[in-house]
Every structure is written in C-alpha cells, then in structure tokens.
Motif scaffolding. Structure first.
Motif, PDB file in Angstrom:
ATOM      1  N   ALA A 204       0.830  -1.206   0.000  1.00 28.96           N
ATOM      2  CA  ALA A 204       0.000   0.000   0.000  1.00 28.96           C
ATOM      3  C   ALA A 204       0.864   1.255   0.000  1.00 28.96           C
ATOM      4  O   ALA A 204       2.082   1.215   0.198  1.00 28.96           O
ATOM      5  N   GLU A 205       0.223   2.397  -0.242  1.00 29.45           N
ATOM      6  CA  GLU A 205       0.899   3.675  -0.132  1.00 29.45           C
ATOM      7  C   GLU A 205       0.897   4.119   1.330  1.00 29.45           C
ATOM      8  O   GLU A 205      -0.070   3.900   2.056  1.00 29.45           O
ATOM      9  N   VAL A 206       2.019   4.725   1.775  1.00 30.40           N
ATOM     10  CA  VAL A 206       2.083   5.309   3.113  1.00 30.40           C
ATOM     11  C   VAL A 206       2.107   6.820   2.975  1.00 30.40           C
ATOM     12  O   VAL A 206       2.650   7.363   2.014  1.00 30.40           O
ATOM     13  N   GLY A 207       1.490   7.500   3.972  1.00 37.68           N
ATOM     14  CA  GLY A 207       1.252   8.921   3.817  1.00 37.68           C
ATOM     15  C   GLY A 207       2.058   9.825   4.720  1.00 37.68           C
ATOM     16  O   GLY A 207       2.271   9.539   5.894  1.00 37.68           O
ATOM     17  N   LEU A 208       2.492  10.954   4.148  1.00 36.68           N
ATOM     18  CA  LEU A 208       3.125  12.037   4.884  1.00 36.68           C
ATOM     19  C   LEU A 208       2.154  13.212   4.949  1.00 36.68           C
ATOM     20  O   LEU A 208       1.565  13.592   3.937  1.00 36.68           O
ATOM     21  N   HIS A 209       2.009  13.792   6.123  1.00 37.06           N
ATOM     22  CA  HIS A 209       1.190  14.993   6.227  1.00 37.06           C
ATOM     23  C   HIS A 209       1.834  16.089   5.367  1.00 37.06           C
ATOM     24  O   HIS A 209       3.053  16.294   5.415  1.00 37.06           O
ATOM     25  N   PRO A 210       1.064  16.808   4.557  1.00 40.75           N
ATOM     26  CA  PRO A 210       1.659  17.785   3.632  1.00 40.75           C
ATOM     27  C   PRO A 210       2.366  18.956   4.296  1.00 40.75           C
ATOM     28  O   PRO A 210       3.129  19.671   3.621  1.00 40.75           O
TER      29      PRO A 210
ATOM     30  N   ASN B  13       6.322  -0.424   0.915  1.00 38.61           N
ATOM     31  CA  ASN B  13       5.294   0.590   0.694  1.00 38.61           C
ATOM     32  C   ASN B  13       5.873   1.759  -0.096  1.00 38.61           C
ATOM     33  O   ASN B  13       7.077   1.981  -0.086  1.00 38.61           O
ATOM     34  N   THR B  14       5.007   2.512  -0.755  1.00 38.79           N
ATOM     35  CA  THR B  14       5.415   3.670  -1.548  1.00 38.79           C
ATOM     36  C   THR B  14       4.922   4.946  -0.872  1.00 38.79           C
ATOM     37  O   THR B  14       3.765   5.022  -0.440  1.00 38.79           O
ATOM     38  N   VAL B  15       5.792   5.938  -0.798  1.00 36.57           N
ATOM     39  CA  VAL B  15       5.500   7.168  -0.071  1.00 36.57           C
ATOM     40  C   VAL B  15       4.697   8.155  -0.921  1.00 36.57           C
ATOM     41  O   VAL B  15       5.078   8.468  -2.056  1.00 36.57           O
ATOM     42  N   ARG B  16       3.600   8.626  -0.345  1.00 34.27           N
ATOM     43  CA  ARG B  16       2.776   9.678  -0.951  1.00 34.27           C
ATOM     44  C   ARG B  16       2.394  10.670   0.146  1.00 34.27           C
ATOM     45  O   ARG B  16       2.743  10.493   1.304  1.00 34.27           O
ATOM     46  N   LEU B  17       1.653  11.703  -0.220  1.00 36.27           N
ATOM     47  CA  LEU B  17       1.070  12.581   0.778  1.00 36.27           C
ATOM     48  C   LEU B  17      -0.167  11.915   1.371  1.00 36.27           C
ATOM     49  O   LEU B  17      -0.891  11.196   0.674  1.00 36.27           O
ATOM     50  N   SER B  18      -0.405  12.160   2.646  1.00 38.43           N
ATOM     51  CA  SER B  18      -1.609  11.599   3.278  1.00 38.43           C
ATOM     52  C   SER B  18      -2.871  12.065   2.561  1.00 38.43           C
ATOM     53  O   SER B  18      -3.877  11.351   2.533  1.00 38.43           O
TER      54      SER B  18
END
Length: 370
Positions: free
Chosen positions: A176-182, A342-347
C-alpha cells in the motif's frame, strides 16, 4: 509470495481484501494464501484471543485463494486491536530526538548540534538500564550540562513512552501507499518490530511496521506528537503476523536485525538497519507498561517497539540530512518476518480510510459470519 519473503517454516496469520467479498482472515499453507474466515473466528482478534491459537491456525478449515481470484490486496494483519507505539527505546535514536528538539524541527541546524552533543550523549547512555541508579546519575550530569530533555527522560527514566500510533483498522498493509502529512518537509521511515498482544497481555507473535515519522513536526513540540504520528495512511504493518511456536519465539524478536532500504525516483538509495539487541527496554517490559490493571485493551493491541534507525545521510544538500520524496519505495525486512514494502505519498493523496469497525461488523454480518 516471493515479494513478501515469508519463511516457509513460519506459522502465518494475516488479512486480505477480496473484491466483492471484503476483509478475509488468511494463513499460508505450503506457500498458498488460504482463506480461513469463519463463524468461529471471523477476525484476527478472535484467533489471537484463543488459548491455543497455534493449533487452531494449523487445523482451521480453509480454501486456497488463487492468484487470479480478483487480484486481492494485502491488508494490515490486525483488525480490532488498538495500535500503540513505544518511542525513544534505543539510545541511538534517543540522541536524534534530542537533536530534533534542540534544532526546533530545522534540519539545517541539526548537523551542527549533532556534532556538538551527539557522541557525548550517545556514548554515555549506550549501556545504561532505564530507571537505574546509574541512569539517574547521568540525568543529573546532563542537567548540569544544560542538555536535559524530555526525550532523555523517557529514554533513561523509569517510565517508557507509549502513545497511540493509529486508529483501529486504519493501518495499511504490504504494497500500500504510506502517507506524509503535507505540512512536513523533514521526515523519515522508522523500521520496527510490532508485537501482537492479547487482551490478557500475552504476546502471541510479531510482524514488521513502519512508524512513519515527521521529524520537523515533533521537533517543534512534543505536544504535536499526535499530528506527527497519526495521519491518513501513516502507519504500515505487515506483511503477516508470525505466531510464536517452536520455530519462532520472543527471543527471536529480542535478537532481530531489521534492514531498511529507501529507493527514490531520483535514483537515491538509503540503506539502514535497526538491531533489537540494542534496545534499552525489554519487549516484555514494554508490554507490561502498556497493558495491565492500569490499562485494559479488550480486543488486544499491536505494539511498535521503537527503532534504532535515525537517518543522518545527506540527500540533497550537505548537512541537510535525509528526508522523503514522494515516490520513495520503502522496504523493511527481516529473515524471520518477511518484507514490508510501501510507496511514499502525501496523506492527502493516499486512499481515504473509510472502512471502520462499524463497516467491518456490517460486512461480516452480511456474510453470515456474526
């Protein structure tokens, strides 16, 4: 199963999403994903709460899930458990927390501070037992040096830091994608072992986790911990829980070596590791500090144990350290626990979390499992 690198000798418990069906409890039998969802145990929680979960998992009726069966997706291997995490459990990462605090979340200042106090603190704390007389003596010395910090308090004091990492059912699984707060511009993955603990405080098994960390947010103030840690898709757990049996025990957790690889779309590669042998607090003690007469978890809990890993390798500019870029592929691995990728995206760009406990109950009821 090659990409998950699961030990064929392991006793595995996990969850998948089957299109048109919903969440299913699965195990591995001769390398084949096998759906064992039933009225007797419609959730992972139900199996872990059994007195003899090992025998049940080995003998539960099930049906093989063919690779072409709707292209199922891996879910986090927990469902109704609370998701908790321990912080500052390694002296090495504790030093980085102190540096984050001293730098007030500014990575440009961190390198200079690291050079001034990093070795001094790290060397003096590496063999100290938290809460001991020796730890108290170091505490007083650091106060005199003007280097005391709330992170050192939980790192070498009697009480461990335990916080809520994610909401029930909000964790994402392998692939799944994992999220970073923008709002974050300084962040990193945190490779950790995650324990599966029952409502009675019994540790039944372990898996891998990525406790995604926003260094700038937490560095500005520890009171921002919830904003730094609990965001959409910010918690990855998987690929499956390995139950304790004759081939895998808590001692294997205590000696586990985790590897971390971050591969960026820009060609950047970061390699790191976390050695559980260097943890300052025993995993069983962390469980005792989390669950007991003082705090109950009727559906059990998943407990992140913390990490030794704290990246200092420069990515773009000298002294700027490491931070994620969107599209980074993060792989956390251990020979006995498999690989979590996992692949890093924005939350704000990851799929929204919309399937909560009420949705799970309705889904299971509609399938005749409740």
């Amino acid at each position: 199963m090659q990409s998950l690198n699961l030990d064929p000798n392991g006793l595995w418990l996990g969850r998948i999403e089957r299109p048109g069906v919903g969440p299913c409890v699965v195990t591995l039998r001769e390398g084949v994903v096998t759906d064992i969802t039933s009225k007797a145990a419609p959730t992972v929680r139900d199996i872990l709460e059994m007195d003899d979960a090992v025998s049940y998992l080995r003998n539960a009726p099930g049906k093989a899930v063919a690779p072409h069966d709707g292209q199922f997706a891996w879910l986090a291997p927990c469902d109704l458990q609370a998701v908790k995490a321990c912080g500052v459990t390694f002296a090495g990462s504790m030093v980085e927390r102190v540096i984050e605090e001293q730098a007030a979340g500014d990575p440009a200042k961190a390198d200079a501070i690291r050079g001034r106090i990093g070795a001094r603190i790290g060397d003096s704390l590496s063999n100290i037992t938290p809460g001991s007389v020796e730890a108290e003596a170091v505490k007083q010395a650091l106060i005199e040096e003007g280097l005391w910090s709330q992170y050192l308090e939980v790192g070498i004091g009697p009480d461990a830091e335990v916080f809520s990492k994610a909401q029930v059912l909000s964790s994402v699984g392998a692939g799944a994608e994992v999220g970073l707060h923008p709002i974050s511009t300084w962040n990193n993955p945190e490779p950790e072992v995650v324990l599966a603990v029952t409502s009675k405080g019994i540790i039944k098994g372990a898996t891998l986790g990525n406790d995604v960390n926003l260094r700038d947010v937490e560095g500005r103030s520890a009171l921002l911990l919830s904003k730094a840690k609990d965001n959409n898709a910010s918690c990855a757990i998987g690929p499956m829980i390995r139950l304790f049996d004759d081939s895998f025990t808590l001692d294997d957790v205590r000696s586990a070596e985790l590897t971390l690889t971050v591969t960026g779309e820009d060609g950047f590669v970061l390699n790191g590791h976390s050695s559980m042998a260097q943890i300052s607090r025993d995993p069983a003690d962390l469980v005792r500090q989390t669950i007991g007469r003082h705090h109950q978890y009727p559906d059990g809990l998943m407990l992140f144990l913390g990490t030794l890993f704290a990246p200092t390798q420069d990515r773009d500019t000298k002294g700027g350290g490491f931070t994620h870029k969107l599209g980074d592929v993060v792989t956390i691995a251990n020979p006995k626990l498999g690989s979590l990728t996992n692949t890093v995206r924005l939350s704000t760009e990851c799929p929204e979390w919309t399937f909560g406990a009420s949705h799970l109950m309705r889904n299971l009821a509609a399938r005749g499992l409740l």
